[in-house]
Design an enzyme around this catalytic site. Structure first.
Site, PDB file in Angstrom:
ATOM      1  N   HIS A 155      41.778  21.475   2.620  1.00  0.00           N
ATOM      2  CA  HIS A 155      43.195  21.642   2.976  1.00  0.00           C
ATOM      3  C   HIS A 155      44.077  20.551   2.382  1.00  0.00           C
ATOM      4  O   HIS A 155      45.280  20.720   2.266  1.00  0.00           O
ATOM      5  CB  HIS A 155      43.351  21.667   4.504  1.00  0.00           C
ATOM      6  N   ASP A 367      50.841  16.210  -0.408  1.00  0.00           N
ATOM      7  CA  ASP A 367      50.439  17.111   0.671  1.00  0.00           C
ATOM      8  C   ASP A 367      49.611  18.234   0.064  1.00  0.00           C
ATOM      9  O   ASP A 367      49.939  18.712  -1.031  1.00  0.00           O
ATOM     10  CB  ASP A 367      51.688  17.703   1.347  1.00  0.00           C
TER      11      ASP A 367
HETATM   12  C1  GDG Z   1      46.884  20.100   6.664  1.00  0.00           C
HETATM   13  C2  GDG Z   1      47.284  19.605   5.272  1.00  0.00           C
HETATM   14  C3  GDG Z   1      48.081  21.907   4.725  1.00  0.00           C
HETATM   15  C4  GDG Z   1      54.180  20.303  13.582  1.00  0.00           C
HETATM   16  N1  GDG Z   1      54.825  19.740  14.616  1.00  0.00           N
HETATM   17  C5  GDG Z   1      54.707  20.607  15.634  1.00  0.00           C
HETATM   18  C6  GDG Z   1      53.962  21.720  15.212  1.00  0.00           C
HETATM   19  N2  GDG Z   1      53.653  21.515  13.942  1.00  0.00           N
HETATM   20  C7  GDG Z   1      52.929  22.474  13.104  1.00  0.00           C
HETATM   21  C8  GDG Z   1      53.777  22.996  11.986  1.00  0.00           C
HETATM   22  C9  GDG Z   1      52.727  23.432  10.976  1.00  0.00           C
HETATM   23  C10 GDG Z   1      51.598  22.436  11.225  1.00  0.00           C
HETATM   24  O1  GDG Z   1      51.815  21.861  12.510  1.00  0.00           O
HETATM   25  C11 GDG Z   1      51.614  21.310  10.210  1.00  0.00           C
HETATM   26  O2  GDG Z   1      51.070  21.789   9.028  1.00  0.00           O
HETATM   27  P1  GDG Z   1      51.284  21.061   7.635  1.00  0.00           P
HETATM   28  O3  GDG Z   1      50.780  21.968   6.579  1.00  0.00           O
HETATM   29  O4  GDG Z   1      52.721  20.745   7.468  1.00  0.00           O
HETATM   30  O5  GDG Z   1      50.507  19.664   7.696  1.00  0.00           O
HETATM   31  P2  GDG Z   1      49.039  19.112   8.203  1.00  0.00           P
HETATM   32  O6  GDG Z   1      48.968  19.092   9.661  1.00  0.00           O
HETATM   33  O7  GDG Z   1      48.921  17.786   7.559  1.00  0.00           O
HETATM   34  O8  GDG Z   1      47.944  20.139   7.640  1.00  0.00           O
HETATM   35  C12 GDG Z   1      48.451  20.419   4.735  1.00  0.00           C
HETATM   36  C13 GDG Z   1      47.523  22.346   6.079  1.00  0.00           C
HETATM   37  O9  GDG Z   1      46.472  21.492   6.508  1.00  0.00           O
HETATM   38  C14 GDG Z   1      47.016  23.787   6.029  1.00  0.00           C
HETATM   39  O10 GDG Z   1      46.100  23.959   4.980  1.00  0.00           O
HETATM   40  O11 GDG Z   1      49.248  22.656   4.445  1.00  0.00           O
HETATM   41  O12 GDG Z   1      48.786  20.000   3.432  1.00  0.00           O
HETATM   42  O13 GDG Z   1      47.647  18.222   5.320  1.00  0.00           O
HETATM   43  O14 GDG Z   1      52.260  24.709  11.253  1.00  0.00           O
HETATM   44  O15 GDG Z   1      54.593  24.029  12.462  1.00  0.00           O
HETATM   45  N3  GDG Z   1      53.682  22.772  15.988  1.00  0.00           N
HETATM   46  C15 GDG Z   1      54.138  22.731  17.271  1.00  0.00           C
HETATM   47  N4  GDG Z   1      54.865  21.666  17.744  1.00  0.00           N
HETATM   48  C16 GDG Z   1      55.177  20.596  16.965  1.00  0.00           C
HETATM   49  O16 GDG Z   1      55.850  19.668  17.422  1.00  0.00           O
HETATM   50  N5  GDG Z   1      53.887  23.763  18.081  1.00  0.00           N
END
Ligand code: GDG
Length: 459
Positions: A155, A367
């Site tokens: 990821h 990222d």
């Molecule tokens: C890893 C990789 C890759 C965030 N704050 C809240 C919340 N979130 C949710 C977002 C989104 C998820 O969490 C974050 O996903 P990201 O992709 O931005 O980042 P990582 O957590 O670092 O994920 C990344 C991912 O895996 C998938 O392959 O894209 O690059 O680092 O869905 O909406 N959700 C809630 N409350 C929050 O305050 N409910």
């Protein structure tokens, strides 16, 4: 049809078949719900005298979890996975640290996962492993005698070889990764970096072409396929959630705030997300565009994560200081420019907030993909869409090139992009939004999962 076995560090908390949040959980859960299968991972509990956990079934899904001892947790999770691998995979050399005993702990927990999983696996099961915590799992499973097809989806980014090689145990990690049959990456940049490492630094390697692309490596006497599978989001589901009004109190307050335009950011509180640089860019925006004073609020939602690791405590302290300083410098009696919310919110609050925001700042230093960028685009009203300002170092930038792409190290450039976003004509906003939505509908979450599964099946 063979059964799907999913392995990830944590098994997502599932209630009646629904995961709480995030792409991994949503995508994997869909696949398991449709076809049935098994999900194996750490329970999240740290216990020294660990009992085997009973299995749980939710619909057609069987969940198996194991506990970790304090030592395993410290060496594997807090140590090697999150304070050695994570920073290096995100090009942050020198931020974390390396200790051989922690690497041994990482290997030991990969072995522990393998020992727990092996008795549950049937001969024709497909095993789909997720992420950087389990780079050595296939190697551990092979040592248990398993000959099943095993694939890994990473990821996070995979960095350039010179960066990866700052991990003293890099050669052993790569050797272990080559025990997988399929290695999946978010972007071609990551896949190419892996191939580059293998070509230059592993012995006995041949790269062969498949469908015109260099995809297969024959390494250490085994065939390892590689592929690119950009993870997506459920576009219609996000939009539906975004349109559902939040509770009345919040809706009233939001309307009251509508005079001020909203720039929104949502990130786990992590140094890879570029929050410090973003705060500095917003400060520069305020300094350079005084006409926007009183008219714009920047809201940063940043739920704390991995808070028992020193580097995470440090970034938290820094941001708290910076938020106070920037507001102290620019706030008026009736206007606070920066709202820093250091906690998580339920998805049914977050999605409508995306829809309210005129701009979303997604500016990680690096990222794997970044799902917030995709969720923001999906949440927009197509008639009146907001503007995505996106780091060129997020995997999502490879698909969402109709966003305003910025370099997260260029504070002045980000400040100009904020100003441009807030004054962009509706036609241009619609055009950019449509282009991004089109790519996202093609590269859907279903496609991510189906392509990986099909390629693993064919491996
Ligand atoms: C890893 C990789 C890759 C965030 N704050 C809240 C919340 N979130 C949710 C977002 C989104 C998820 O969490 C974050 O996903 P990201 O992709 O931005 O980042 P990582 O957590 O670092 O994920 C990344 C991912 O895996 C998938 O392959 O894209 O690059 O680092 O869905 O909406 N959700 C809630 N409350 C929050 O305050 N409910």
């Amino acid at each position: 049809m063979s059964r799907l076995v999913v392995v990830s560090n944590r098994v997502a908390p599932i209630q009646e078949g629904e995961a709480t949040a995030g792409g991994l959980a949503a995508g994997v859960l869909d696949a398991l719900k449709q076809k049935g299968g098994l999900w194996f991972g750490w329970s999240g509990e740290v216990k020294d005298a660990s009992e085997p956990q009973p299995e749980r079934t939710v619909g057609p899904i069987t969940l198996f979890t194991i506990d970790l001892s304090r030592k395993d947790y410290d060496q594997y999770y807090r140590g090697f996975a999150n304070d050695t691998l994570w920073p290096v995979l995100h090009y942050q050399i020198g931020l974390g640290h390396f200790e051989w005993p922690e690497f041994e702990g990482y290997r030991r927990v990969n072995d522990l996962f393998a020992a727990g999983l092996t008795p549950l696996v049937r001969p024709d099961d497909l095993i789909w492993v997720h992420d950087y915590h389990l780079l050595c799992l296939a190697d551990s499973l092979r040592a248990q005698g398993l000959t099943n097809r095993i694939g890994l989806f990473l990821h996070t980014p995979f960095p350039a070889p010179g960066v990866f090689m700052t991990i003293p145990s890099h050669a052993e990690l790569i050797r272990a990764m080559c025990a997988y049959d399929l290695l999946g990456f978010q972007t071609e940049i990551d896949r190419a970096a892996f191939i580059d490492y293998v070509l230059r630094h592993a012995d006995g390697v041949r790269v062969e072409t498949e469908g015109g692309r260099k995809g297969i490596v024959s390494v250490f006497g085994r065939i390892v396929r590689t592929g690119v599978y950009p993870i997506g989001v459920h576009v219609d589901e996000v939009r539906a959630q975004a349109e559902t009004p939040i509770n009345r109190r919040q809706a009233t307050r939001m309307r009251a705030n509508l005079l001020e335009r909203l720039i929104l950011s949502v990130d786990r509180l992590d140094y890879s997300k570029g929050l410090r640089q973003r705060f500095a860019a917003f400060e520069r925006f305020l300094a350079e565009f005084p006409a926007q004073h009183g008219l714009v609020t920047f809201m940063q939602i940043a739920p704390p994560s991995r808070s028992d690791i020193e580097t995470y405590q440090r970034i938290r302290r820094e941001l708290e200081g910076e938020a106070g300083r920037i507001n102290g410098r620019f706030a008026e009696v009736d206007w606070v420019p920066l709202r820093y919310l250091n906690r998580g919110f339920p998805r049914n609050v977050l999605m409508p907030l995306y829809a309210e925001a005129q701009a979303c700042l997604v500016t990680p230093l690096r990222d794997g993909m970044n799902l917030v960028a995709k969720e923001y685009v999906a949440a927009q009203d197509p008639e009146e869409p907001g503007v995505l300002i996106l780091s060129e170092f997020a995997g999502a930038a490879r698909e969402l090139d109709a966003a305003l792409l910025v370099n997260p190290y260029d504070e002045a450039g980000m400040a100009r992009a904020m100003n441009r976003a807030l004054s962009m004509p509706v036609e241009e906003r619609q055009e950019r939004h449509q282009a991004m939505l089109k790519v996202m509908r093609t590269n859907s979450l279903e496609r991510w999962r189906d392509r990986f599964e099909a390629d693993l099946r064919g491996a």
